[in-house]
Design a protein around this motif. Sequence first.
Motif, short mmCIF file in Angstrom:
data_model
loop_
_atom_site.label_atom_id
_atom_site.label_comp_id
_atom_site.label_asym_id
_atom_site.label_seq_id
_atom_site.Cartn_x
_atom_site.Cartn_y
_atom_site.Cartn_z
N GLY A 1 0.78 -1.16 0.40
CA GLY A 1 0.15 -0.37 -0.42
C GLY A 1 0.77 1.07 -0.45
N LYS A 2 0.12 2.04 -0.36
CA LYS A 2 0.95 3.68 -0.35
C LYS A 2 1.20 4.35 0.55
CE LYS A 2 -2.93 6.40 -0.76
NZ LYS A 2 -3.54 7.78 -2.08
N ASN A 3 1.09 3.75 1.77
CA ASN A 3 1.00 3.94 3.11
C ASN A 3 2.12 3.86 3.86
OD1 ASN A 3 -0.93 6.15 2.36
ND2 ASN A 3 -2.39 5.19 3.50
N GLN B 1 -1.61 -5.90 -5.96
CA GLN B 1 -2.29 -7.11 -4.66
C GLN B 1 -3.15 -4.78 -3.75
OE1 GLN B 1 -0.06 -9.36 -1.73
NE2 GLN B 1 1.14 -7.62 -2.16
N ALA B 2 -2.00 -4.46 -3.56
CA ALA B 2 -2.73 -3.14 -2.52
C ALA B 2 -3.00 -1.96 -3.43
CB ALA B 2 -1.57 -2.28 -2.11
N GLY C 1 -8.50 -2.36 -3.48
CA GLY C 1 -7.12 -1.46 -3.29
C GLY C 1 -7.14 -1.73 -1.55
N ASN C 2 -5.55 -1.85 -0.90
CA ASN C 2 -5.74 -1.66 0.35
C ASN C 2 -4.70 -0.63 0.27
OD1 ASN C 2 -5.24 -1.72 3.14
ND2 ASN C 2 -5.19 -3.96 3.27
N PRO C 3 -4.79 -0.04 0.46
CA PRO C 3 -3.44 1.54 0.72
C PRO C 3 -2.84 1.23 1.83
CG PRO C 3 -5.67 2.74 1.34
CD PRO C 3 -5.80 1.47 0.47
N ASP C 4 -3.06 0.86 2.71
CA ASP C 4 -2.46 0.30 4.47
C ASP C 4 -1.92 -1.29 4.76
OD1 ASP C 4 -2.53 2.18 5.48
OD2 ASP C 4 -5.03 2.11 6.07
N LEU C 5 -2.00 -1.75 3.29
CA LEU C 5 -1.29 -3.16 2.76
C LEU C 5 0.29 -3.25 3.29
CD1 LEU C 5 -2.17 -6.34 2.14
CD2 LEU C 5 -1.03 -5.76 0.21
N GLU C 6 0.76 -3.87 4.11
CA GLU C 6 2.22 -3.15 4.30
C GLU C 6 3.16 -5.52 4.23
OE1 GLU C 6 2.77 -3.13 9.26
OE2 GLU C 6 1.26 -3.08 9.24
N ASN D 1 -3.40 -7.39 5.90
CA ASN D 1 -2.91 -8.13 6.99
C ASN D 1 -3.82 -8.81 7.36
OD1 ASN D 1 -1.05 -5.32 6.10
ND2 ASN D 1 0.32 -7.12 6.00
N VAL D 2 -3.25 -10.23 7.71
CA VAL D 2 -4.68 -11.41 8.90
C VAL D 2 -3.99 -11.65 10.07
CG1 VAL D 2 -6.14 -11.13 6.82
CG2 VAL D 2 -3.96 -13.26 7.15
N GLY D 3 -2.74 -11.78 10.84
CA GLY D 3 -2.32 -12.13 11.44
C GLY D 3 -1.08 -12.19 11.68
#
Length: 501
Positions: free
Chosen positions: A103-105, A153-154, A178-183, A235-237
């Motif tokens: 993600g961009k963040n 994916q993000a 999308g998910n901008p906070d995907l790390e 992000n799941v766990g």
Amino acid sequence: YGYEFALTLNYSKLFAEKHLLYAGLNMDITSNKERYYNFVVEGFVEETLDFLGAALQYQKNGKPSGTEATSRRIGVVSNLNYAFDNRYYVDIAYRTDGSSQFGKNKRFAPFYSAGLGWNIHRERFMEKIDFIDRLKFRASYGQTGSQKFNVYQALTTYDYYLNDRYFQWLGSYQKALGNPDLEWQITDKWNAGLEMNLWKNRLSFVADIYWEQTSNLLSSLELFYSNGFTSYVENVGKVENRGFELKATAFLVRDTENRFIWTVSGALVHNRDKVVKLSEAMKNENAKLLLQKGNASNTIIQEGESQNTIYAVPSLGIDPNSGRELFLKKNGEVSYTWDARDRVAFGLKEPKYRGNFSTNVRWKALTLNMTFDYRFGGQLYNTTLVSKVENADKKYNVDERVLKDRWKKVGDRTFFKGLNNTTSTYATSRFVQDEKTLVFKNLHLSYEFRDNPWLRTNLGIHSLSLSGNASDLFHKSTVKQERGLSYPFARRFSFSLSVWF
């Protein structure tokens, strides 16, 4: 296609003949772009023609298709290594990576590592211990990140409506959420080990213990259709792995004068994983899976349990009076009815211990090598018995156990339920079996004629080698089930002849 740029700066110096210092700085930038095109053609006038250009036309009502993927990454690494008197070692490294896959963040993530080593055999107090040739202790900590995921994916992605227009305008639609906070998915690794060589290197031994924890696990979650999308990457766990590894090699015979060498080696690995933390979304997804009908091979993940846990309804066996299976419910009652809510943990698909052992014999020009794999301490859900016996359709060719080993009349004590019972068999502890497996993995035999006077004089051959190889010669297991149903299985034999003139 793509490009890669790397810059490396290194510095090393030896001080006072005992202090070795090394420092390094590395930077790399990469960009990769992939494109795949698919075309379907038809109308080959001759079956031996396999060139696409020989087709008469494209597939009727068909069109080209393809995919495109672009990913970019930048990384900067700095490391510092120090060694004192070839006895003590210290390594420290720091890395920052940025990738377009996240993600961009959260594009950038830091990674750290540190290690130390001690050559104990170089200490003065070890000088009088003759049977120890080498003894080293080491320990390390490090972080790694994974990029083996979908490149987009993000990102919120779009596609075009190619078969329609609105006032001659080309329309587009949102293809993925999308998910901008995907790390980054990050793994922390701790390791401590001991390396030892004894009796003039006749015996070598390596022991390691480790602990790993992977945070920010990436997974695709299902969404309600009202969202307009069926899945979402998040992000799941957090998952933990811990265990040990033991390896040993011994020279039973080392007669170099008569060219006779016999070695044996083996390895033992123990690993246990545990799901430490799950996101609320992931908990809800697995709660749904736990209540679904199916077999125990379905992957269900719960906090505090292994990812390899087998979940099944406890079985009390087949009732001799009715031929029906008796189940034990969570409240202690006995029932003929299978209920997904009664599922409990019933073993682990991952063996408690696994490893291999091998032996190698070299006598003059003859070489023999044998390798075996083993595993024990785990369980398997025997899907062969479920699909080939209890859930088999009697209208077709079936396993003979369908007719011989199933319950038929009152008083029969059998492992399988009644022959006329047409209900499907779902996850039951009756088919969870303890596994102990031994596999003859590989056999290699070779003989080499090197500098043979007759071959060299009469045929001009300097060296001739004959070798044979066989894999998977036997597979012995306490769990009797078919192999090759979901993954190809083959027993291979090969022979080779090599000649040097």
